[in-house]
Design a protein around this motif. Structure first.
Motif, PDB file in Angstrom:
ATOM      1  N   ALA A 178       0.837  -1.203   0.000  1.00 41.64           N
ATOM      2  CA  ALA A 178       0.000   0.000   0.000  1.00 41.64           C
ATOM      3  C   ALA A 178       0.872   1.254   0.000  1.00 41.64           C
ATOM      4  O   ALA A 178       0.584   2.231  -0.724  1.00 41.64           O
ATOM      5  N   VAL A 179       1.932   1.253   0.821  1.00 39.76           N
ATOM      6  CA  VAL A 179       2.844   2.404   0.869  1.00 39.76           C
ATOM      7  C   VAL A 179       3.498   2.595  -0.501  1.00 39.76           C
ATOM      8  O   VAL A 179       3.606   3.716  -1.009  1.00 39.76           O
ATOM      9  N   GLN A 185       1.707   6.674  -6.835  1.00 36.97           N
ATOM     10  CA  GLN A 185       0.679   7.654  -7.201  1.00 36.97           C
ATOM     11  C   GLN A 185       1.225   9.081  -7.062  1.00 36.97           C
ATOM     12  O   GLN A 185       0.986   9.942  -7.911  1.00 36.97           O
ATOM     13  N   ARG A 186       1.959   9.350  -6.006  1.00 37.42           N
ATOM     14  CA  ARG A 186       2.523  10.692  -5.801  1.00 37.42           C
ATOM     15  C   ARG A 186       3.544  11.019  -6.884  1.00 37.42           C
ATOM     16  O   ARG A 186       3.612  12.152  -7.358  1.00 37.42           O
ATOM     17  N   ARG A 187       4.395  10.046  -7.240  1.00 33.35           N
ATOM     18  CA  ARG A 187       5.374  10.275  -8.298  1.00 33.35           C
ATOM     19  C   ARG A 187       4.678  10.609  -9.634  1.00 33.35           C
ATOM     20  O   ARG A 187       5.110  11.481 -10.365  1.00 33.35           O
TER      21      ARG A 187
END
Length: 191
Positions: A178-179, A185-187
């Protein structure tokens, strides 16, 4: 040690089952019995453990060692002696004359085929003493039941601990995944 406990537990099972209804129980066709006298010395002695197996009584012959139902001192008992003669009863069924190897004379009463429990197939020298001690009602609980309960508790504890470790490892793996997904997703949002 666990082998002795297992043998004692099996012996206790057969001993208790024998006493409850007067019949002789068995495990896979074999019945362990502790020798109670020296009447069969030197073939086997008091304190030895014998194993008997149910058999076809019509095939018994002179020289076979058999265990049979009898009355000793006005009490039901099992006796194990050697067949010294085979005769026919009036109805044609076999009747066996028996004698303990150490006894000077034959047993007083002939043994009808219906009273034969089985034939001796194995003798373990001295093990009968150990089994008799372990099946003594005063010793059975502390020497057999308590160790089996301790073993059971330790096994359950080990299973619970292993299950918890597997669940923890699965949770950690899911959390890492999950992390990593959030980082991806942030990248992708930053680009």
């Amino acid at each position: 040690m666990w082998i002795i406990i297992l043998v004692a537990a099996l012996y206790a099972f057969t001993t208790l089952a024998t006493r409850e209804d007067g019949s002789v129980s068995d495990i896979a066709g074999f019945t362990p019995l502790a020798v109670q006298s020296d009447s069969m010395a030197p073939t086997f002695n008091k304190g030895d453990l014998i194993f008997i197996k149910k058999c076809d009584t019509s095939k018994l012959e002179v020289g076979d060692i058999v265990t049979f139902h009898t009355i000793i001192d006005n009490e039901y008992a099992l006796n194990t002696h050697r067949i010294v003669a085979v005769e026919d009863a009036a109805d044609g069924t076999p009747v066996y004359r028996t004698k303990g190897d150490a006894n000077p004379v034959e047993d007083a009463a002939p043994v009808p085929a219906a009273d034969v429990v089985g034939r001796v197939v194995f003798v373990s020298a001295g093990l009968g003493v150990v089994v008799s001690l372990l099946t003594n009602p005063l010793l059975f609980f502390p020497l057999i039941v308590v160790p089996l309960i301790v073993l059971l508790v330790l096994e359950i504890r080990h299973m619970v601990k292993t299950t918890q470790e597997v669940a923890r490892a699965e949770d950690e793996a899911a959390l890492r995944a999950a992390v990593e997904q959030i980082r991806e997703q942030r990248r992708s949002e930053q680009e």
